[in-house]
Design an enzyme around this catalytic site. Structure first.
Site, PDB file in Angstrom:
ATOM      1  N   HIS A   8      -2.967  -1.099  10.538  1.00 53.30           N
ATOM      2  CA  HIS A   8      -2.597   0.321  10.613  1.00 53.30           C
ATOM      3  C   HIS A   8      -2.099   0.754  11.982  1.00 53.30           C
ATOM      4  O   HIS A   8      -2.059   1.952  12.269  1.00 53.30           O
ATOM      5  CB  HIS A   8      -3.784   1.195  10.176  1.00 53.30           C
ATOM      6  CG  HIS A   8      -3.935   1.276   8.688  1.00 53.30           C
ATOM      7  ND1 HIS A   8      -4.585   2.299   8.043  1.00 53.30           N
ATOM      8  CD2 HIS A   8      -3.495   0.438   7.699  1.00 53.30           C
ATOM      9  CE1 HIS A   8      -4.549   2.092   6.736  1.00 53.30           C
ATOM     10  NE2 HIS A   8      -3.902   0.962   6.505  1.00 53.30           N
TER      11      HIS A   8
ATOM     12  N   HIS B  71      -0.435  -3.770   6.332  1.00 60.96           N
ATOM     13  CA  HIS B  71      -1.890  -3.916   6.290  1.00 60.96           C
ATOM     14  C   HIS B  71      -2.561  -3.479   7.587  1.00 60.96           C
ATOM     15  O   HIS B  71      -3.561  -2.768   7.547  1.00 60.96           O
ATOM     16  CB  HIS B  71      -2.305  -5.349   5.940  1.00 60.96           C
ATOM     17  CG  HIS B  71      -3.782  -5.489   5.681  1.00 60.96           C
ATOM     18  ND1 HIS B  71      -4.461  -4.669   4.803  1.00 60.96           N
ATOM     19  CD2 HIS B  71      -4.718  -6.334   6.195  1.00 60.96           C
ATOM     20  CE1 HIS B  71      -5.739  -5.020   4.776  1.00 60.96           C
ATOM     21  NE2 HIS B  71      -5.919  -6.011   5.610  1.00 60.96           N
TER      22      HIS B  71
ATOM     23  N   ASP C  16       0.820  -1.221   0.000  1.00 61.07           N
ATOM     24  CA  ASP C  16       0.000   0.000   0.000  1.00 61.07           C
ATOM     25  C   ASP C  16       0.851   1.265   0.000  1.00 61.07           C
ATOM     26  O   ASP C  16       0.636   2.184   0.797  1.00 61.07           O
ATOM     27  CB  ASP C  16      -0.985  -0.004   1.171  1.00 61.07           C
ATOM     28  CG  ASP C  16      -2.151  -0.954   0.951  1.00 61.07           C
ATOM     29  OD1 ASP C  16      -2.320  -1.425  -0.188  1.00 61.07           O
ATOM     30  OD2 ASP C  16      -2.892  -1.236   1.911  1.00 61.07           O
TER      31      ASP C  16
ATOM     32  N   HIS D 226      -4.423  -2.447  -1.626  1.00 58.06           N
ATOM     33  CA  HIS D 226      -4.917  -1.285  -2.372  1.00 58.06           C
ATOM     34  C   HIS D 226      -4.197  -1.086  -3.698  1.00 58.06           C
ATOM     35  O   HIS D 226      -4.814  -0.623  -4.656  1.00 58.06           O
ATOM     36  CB  HIS D 226      -4.771  -0.011  -1.531  1.00 58.06           C
ATOM     37  CG  HIS D 226      -5.831   0.143  -0.497  1.00 58.06           C
ATOM     38  ND1 HIS D 226      -6.886   1.008  -0.617  1.00 58.06           N
ATOM     39  CD2 HIS D 226      -6.003  -0.483   0.695  1.00 58.06           C
ATOM     40  CE1 HIS D 226      -7.663   0.925   0.448  1.00 58.06           C
ATOM     41  NE2 HIS D 226      -7.142   0.028   1.258  1.00 58.06           N
TER      42      HIS D 226
END
Length: 587
Positions: free
Chosen positions: A368, A366, A217, A253
């Protein structure tokens, strides 16, 4: 205490040898000053063999060495001395002790009796089974050693650490994840999001890292806004031109099953290195990427949606991965079931037992929130968390004190304890107002009084309004005027969370959530509960499928992509989520 610790180390290393893990463990040296206190003849005769005499005899079979320091060699049994393969002999004027030293040496030192007596400070003779003859050596004084390295006594601890790091071939890398560049829509938040990224890269370069890892991401979308890409590319290229490679994997993402991702484009341009390279076969093999400077071996898996991650992990050829030697890093973008925060219980995850064991470092993404976990049989399992935050819930956690940043990791043949480096591009202020039992007008005035008591100058303000109004509509509470007031007080950015606000007069879908994906999931789940669905998969995974489908449908048309190409890509993405082969034409 030393005996207890040494015994436990010896026991574990015996076990490692029995299970075939010993070759991946560091060699340990146990140092004993005034050695006769625990290795003396009288001690052993009175108490029997202890852990130190056992290590002297057997330790080398298990990669454990014993370093005994003494002037009184005669007090230590010959059987113990005989098992000490290397002896560094310093000056000793006692004839009896010299006789014992000469008698236990690996070479014939009978002609060196007087030489040993006259050895000056810093002079020594090394006798070892690994050399054909005794070797005279000169040991520099510590002060001279420091001076020759260009350091002075007043130098800082950082200078000394750097000196030893180079001397011991210690390397460093930076572990980042979940940068989510392009996630923020507010111009100031978008700027802060990028500033956090730039600050992290700068800090890592100042720490003289040998390489960087971004565990998924990097971007918030697989085809992000071109201005975001341009700025990110300039920063990444600056790092690469400084001689620092950047190793990445896909996150959930920035991966697309049907089109080229921006990650692929940046790799083709030589800006980053994508390290996930499968090897076809009955089991899923993974090729290692070897860092040229440090020799670190990096591999791993990318993020996938829903249950696909677990399927990839189950297919892994773990035996082949575990057999690889060297300093190994496993890169992944998944939550681990055993380490999920309680409030993230609904997050899809992979069981730790599906990971290859014995790697020296596990670089996660992944999740957070930052976390560093130690589990027997695994190196440090580390999540840096998001670098700034992609959702309102992330920003609210920032305002409530959650620190953001990256991990700095030093290693030789194993990783030292990772150091978290905080990155703070802005100050946050968290304000929470509970208006339960108030009518909408009174609630509005209460909020005004509450915010007046906060210093918000130059800060990102996260205002959370919650509770059930006794009367009136939630829309009666004018968010625009509240925002204007905070901005007039000097707030840089104002974010207002009203998800927890309700009224007795109107209740539709009841949710108390600030994280957008989880909010969407809960809404879908509540709606699904009211439907008569006989398809078992839809009942069990319907909320996850709906959220993922919604995210894929949000992807914008890429520059240069015509309408038919865009529609084909969206249809293929939707088919991937639904597990259908739509062929790109909707059929």
């Amino acid at each position: 205490m030393g005996s207890v610790i040494s015994a436990e180390i010896f026991r574990r290393y015996q076990q490692y040898k029995a299970t075939g893990e010993l070759r991946r463990k560091p060699v340990i040296g146990i140092v004993i000053e005034e050695a006769p206190r625990v290795l003396g003849k009288e001690v052993i005769e009175r108490q029997g063999n202890n852990i130190y005499s056992t290590i002297a005899r057997e330790g080398r079979k298990f990669n454990i060495g014993l370093i005994a320091i003494t002037q009184l060699v005669s007090l230590i049994p010959r059987t113990v001395l005989a098992n000490m393969n290397t002896k560094i002999i310093l000056g000793n004027e006692m004839a009896q002790e010299r006789a014992e030293i000469i008698g236990s040496a690996s070479q014939d030192l009978s002609a060196d009796n007087r030489t040993i007596a006259s050895l000056d400070k810093g002079e020594a003779i090394v006798s070892s089974i690994f050399t054909k003859f005794a070797v005279p050596v000169k040991i520099p004084l510590f002060e001279e050693f420091i001076e020759s390295a260009g350091l002075e006594s007043e130098d800082t601890d950082d200078d000394m650490i750097e000196f030893y790091r180079v001397g011991l071939s210690m390397y460093r890398f930076a572990h980042l994840s979940d940068c989510h560049l392009g996630a923020q829509k507010h111009p100031d938040l978008r700027e802060l999001e990028f500033e956090a990224f730039r600050m992290a890269l700068d800090d890592a370069l100042q720490k003289d890292v040998d390489f960087m890892i971004i565990a998924g991401d990097l971007f918030h979308s697989n085809i992000p806004n071109m201005e975001t890409v341009k700025r990110a590319t300039l920063e990444l290229r600056r790092v690469r031109e400084a001689g620092v490679p950047i190793y990445v994997n896909y996150g959930s993402h920035d991966y697309s099953p049907s089109s080229t991702s921006m990650i692929d484009i940046l790799e083709s341009a030589g800006v980053i290195d994508k390290v996930v390279r499968p090897i076809p076969g009955k089991k899923l093999g993974l090729e290692f990427t070897v860092d040229e400077k440090t020799g670190a071996k990096i591999t791993g898996l990318s993020g996938r949606s829903r249950t696909l991650e677990a399927e990839y992990f189950m297919k892994l050829d773990r035996e082949a991965l575990e057999a690889e030697d060297g300093f190994r890093i496993f890169l992944f973008h998944s939550a681990i079931t055993q380490f999920k925060p309680v409030d993230l219980a609904d997050m899809e995850s992979v069981d730790l037992n599906l990971f290859p064991r014995g790697f020296e470092y596990y670089a996660g993404g992944h999740v957070h929130r930052k976390g560093c976990y130690i589990e027997e049989g695994y190196g440090p399992i580390v999540y840096p968390g998001t670098l700034f935050g992609s959702y309102a819930g992330d920003l609210e956690e920032n305002a409530r004190g959650e620190t953001r940043g990256y991990y700095l990791v030093e290693f030789t043949d194993r990783a030292r304890e990772p150091e978290f480096r905080e990155i703070r591009p802005a100050e946050f202020e968290y304000i929470e107002c509970d208006v339960t039992g108030k009518n909408s007008q009174d609630a509005y005035h209460q909020i005004g009084r509450e915010i007046a008591g906060h210093d918000v100058t130059g800060k990102v303000v996260m205002l959370k309004i919650r509770g059930e109004l006794s009367s009136g509509r939630t829309s009666d509470i004018d968010s625009a005027s509240i925002r204007e007031k905070l901005e007039s007080m000097g707030a840089r950015v104002v974010q207002i969370n009203r998800y927890g606000l309700s009224t007795r007069e109107i209740q539709k879908v009841r949710v108390v959530e600030s994280d957008v994906p989880r909010l969407e999931r809960r809404i879908f789940r509540e709606k699904l509960a009211g439907l008569d669905i006989r398809n078992r998969r839809l009942m069990e995974e319907g909320d996850s499928i709906a959220v993922e489908l919604l995210r894929r449908l949000e992807n914008e048309k890429a520059p240069g992509e015509n309408k038919s190409e865009y529609e084909k890509r969206i249809i293929e993405d939707a088919g991937d989520v639904l597990g259908l082969d739509l062929g790109g034409d909707g059929t």
